[in-house]
Every structure is written in structure tokens, then in C-alpha cells.
Design a protein around this motif. Structure first.
Motif, PDB file in Angstrom:
ATOM      1  N   HIS A 109      25.867 -18.571  15.522  1.00 13.77           N
ATOM      2  CA  HIS A 109      25.538 -19.573  16.541  1.00 13.77           C
ATOM      3  C   HIS A 109      24.029 -19.594  16.769  1.00 13.77           C
ATOM      4  O   HIS A 109      23.415 -18.543  16.937  1.00 13.77           O
ATOM      5  N   ASP A 110      23.457 -20.799  16.747  1.00 12.46           N
ATOM      6  CA  ASP A 110      21.998 -20.824  16.815  1.00 12.46           C
ATOM      7  C   ASP A 110      21.458 -21.442  18.107  1.00 12.46           C
ATOM      8  O   ASP A 110      20.260 -21.682  18.223  1.00 12.46           O
ATOM      9  N   ASP A 111      22.318 -21.692  19.086  1.00 10.20           N
ATOM     10  CA  ASP A 111      21.821 -22.211  20.362  1.00 10.20           C
ATOM     11  C   ASP A 111      21.329 -21.035  21.213  1.00 10.20           C
ATOM     12  O   ASP A 111      22.114 -20.223  21.698  1.00 10.20           O
ATOM     13  N   THR A 112      20.016 -20.968  21.349  1.00  7.93           N
ATOM     14  CA  THR A 112      19.417 -19.797  22.010  1.00  7.93           C
ATOM     15  C   THR A 112      19.948 -19.587  23.426  1.00  7.93           C
ATOM     16  O   THR A 112      20.170 -18.448  23.843  1.00  7.93           O
ATOM     17  N   THR A 113      20.158 -20.673  24.144  1.00  7.48           N
ATOM     18  CA  THR A 113      20.623 -20.540  25.534  1.00  7.48           C
ATOM     19  C   THR A 113      21.993 -19.873  25.570  1.00  7.48           C
ATOM     20  O   THR A 113      22.238 -18.963  26.376  1.00  7.48           O
ATOM     21  N   ASP A 114      22.894 -20.320  24.703  1.00  5.00           N
ATOM     22  CA  ASP A 114      24.246 -19.730  24.647  1.00  5.00           C
ATOM     23  C   ASP A 114      24.175 -18.258  24.247  1.00  5.00           C
ATOM     24  O   ASP A 114      24.900 -17.424  24.774  1.00  5.00           O
ATOM     25  N   ASP A 116      21.674 -16.211  24.604  1.00  4.03           N
ATOM     26  CA  ASP A 116      21.113 -15.461  25.749  1.00  4.03           C
ATOM     27  C   ASP A 116      22.204 -15.160  26.774  1.00  4.03           C
ATOM     28  O   ASP A 116      22.272 -14.070  27.330  1.00  4.03           O
ATOM     29  N   TRP A 172      30.693 -17.472  15.542  1.00  4.93           N
ATOM     30  CA  TRP A 172      31.870 -18.291  15.850  1.00  4.93           C
ATOM     31  C   TRP A 172      32.740 -18.388  14.601  1.00  4.93           C
ATOM     32  O   TRP A 172      32.231 -18.629  13.513  1.00  4.93           O
TER      33      TRP A 172
END
Ligand SMILES: Cc1cc2nc3c(=O)[nH]c(=O)nc-3n(C[C@H](O)[C@H](O)[C@H](O)COP(=O)(O)O)c2cc1C
Length: 209
Positions: A109-114, A116, A172
């Protein structure tokens, strides 16, 4: 095909079997004693050989048909998935006499917010393993945890974990097929569901056990 009063309601019912499969997976996220908490996750090694390991289930989403796992971004499995995402997950609930085999595709998964969010929702103790100085599977001249010696046996503070965040990855696993095996003295039951993108639905069928 005959069912008796002692049979579970899903015994001869494909839809109920499918629902039961997810009822078995989902508690694995929070219930440590659940067999679904630590499934076997299989990837394909660089040499083509299957590679199996236990991983802790962090999230299960029935609607998005996916499972979340956490791992070290430097680990062998991450390299394997980067070159071939085909992945399989296996669990067996001995009390329920149910084996589940799942197939699909894993991706980092590459969404930094998720990521974090996932990072800060783990305990500091769980996050300590990401403080290892060398990548997992690096050879060592001596027995070692790989952790800096000053943190061995201690629970790290948030500040001490800041650098370790870069080693943390969320995986994921998107499920495209589910196979079910229910063991019963009277006669086992085996079924399989495959996901069809065109119809955005699962197609299930019974199989000979
Ligand atoms: C009970 C248990 C839980 C584990 N949970 C995880 C996990 O959540 N993530 C992980 O990367 N490794 C976990 N491991 C370690 C893996 O099984 C494996 O040894 C490690 O990730 C290295 O795998 P690799 O070399 O294929 O990348 C766990 C091991 C055990 C015994």
C-alpha cells in the motif's frame, strides 16, 4: 444432499457457507485465539518455489474482499511480491472443522496517510521489530534479534521509533478465489467461489471434496 437437524445450516447451502467463511475470517483481526489471527501467507519465491510464513491478520474487509497485513519493507516477501503478486492465504479452524484457502494478488500500500495510521495504531512493542538495523534474513555471525542493543528488552518511546517507520509496510491482499472445506463424519463439503470483475460478483459452486 440430505441434511439433518444436527447439520449446521450452511451444510448444503452455498450462500450460507460463503457467509460462514467470512464469519471465520473476520474475528481473526481482534481475537488472538482465533485461528484466523495467524494465517499462513504464501508467495512465489524468486526461484519459483512456494514460500510460506505466518502473518498476523490486521484487517478483513468482506465488501472490498481484501485482507491487510503488516511487514518489514526490506523483507524477502516484499521483493517476491514486487516481481509476482500472486499470493495465497490458508487458515484452518479445528473447532469449526473448516479449512479456507484464499487466492489473489498482494500489493504494498502506497498511501502514506493510511500507512501512517496503521503504524501509529500498532503498539510500540509491535513496532520495535522495525528498528532492526539490518534487513530481515541478513546473515549474522552471532545469534541476534537484529535490534540495537540499547532497546533489547525495553519498550521503545514514540521518539525512538521515528526512524523505524521507514521500514514499515502495509500489505493488502485482494481475494479473487475462496475455497472451502468442511469436515463432517457424514460427508465432507467442498466449495469454491471465484470473483468476476465483469459482473462484480462472486460465483460459487460445489466441488467433490
Ligand atoms: C505468530 C507469528 C506471527 C507473525 N506475524 C508476522 C507479521 O505480521 N508480519 C511479518 O512480516 N512477519 C510475521 N511473522 C514472521 C514471519 O512468519 C516470517 O518469519 C518473516 O516475516 C520473514 O518472512 P520472509 O522472509 O518470507 O519475508 C510472524 C511469525 C509468527 C510465528
Amino acid at each position: 444432499m440430505t441434511a439433518s437437524i444436527e447439520d449446521p445450516n450452511f451444510y448444503n447451502d452455498l450462500d450460507l457457507s460463503f457467509a460462514k467463511a467470512w464469519d471465520l475470517i473476520e474475528p481473526g483481526v481482534n481475537k488472538r485465539a482465533s485461528p484466523a489471527h495467524t494465517p499462513v501467507v504464501g508467495t512465489i519465491g524468486g526461484d519459483g518455489a512456494p514460500q510460506l510464513r505466518i502473518m498476523v491478520l490486521r484487517e478483513a474487509d468482506r465488501v472490498k474482499r481484501r485482507l491487510r497485513f503488516h511487514t518489514d519493507v526490506r523483507s524477502t516477501k516484499i521483493h517476491e511480491i514486487a516481481s509476482n503478486g500472486k499470493t495465497s492465504v490458508l487458515m484452518y479452524d479445528a473447532a469449526e472443522k473448516l479449512q479456507l484457502r484464499l487466492w489473489g494478488e498482494a500489493r504494498v500500500h502506497d498511501d502514506t496517510t493510511d500507512v501512517d495510521k496503521a503504524w501509529s495504531s500498532s503498539t510500540t512493542f509491535a513496532r520495535r521489530c522495525y528498528m532492526a538495523e539490518q534487513p530481515p534474513a541478513s546473515p549474522s555471525q552471532e545469534p541476534t534479534s537484529g535490534l540495537p542493543s540499547w532497546i533489547e528488552g525495553c519498550q521503545p518511546e514514540e521518539m525512538q521509533l521515528m526512524d523505524a517507520r521507514a521500514n514499515f509496510a502495509v500489505l493488502w491482499f485482494e481475494i479473487s478465489s475462496i475455497e472451502w472445506l468442511y469436515l463432517a463424519n457424514k460427508g465432507h463439503r467442498r466449495a469454491r467461489w471465484d470473483w468476476y470483475d465483469g459482473t462484480q460478483s462472486w460465483l460459487g459452486r460445489w466441488l467433490i471434496p
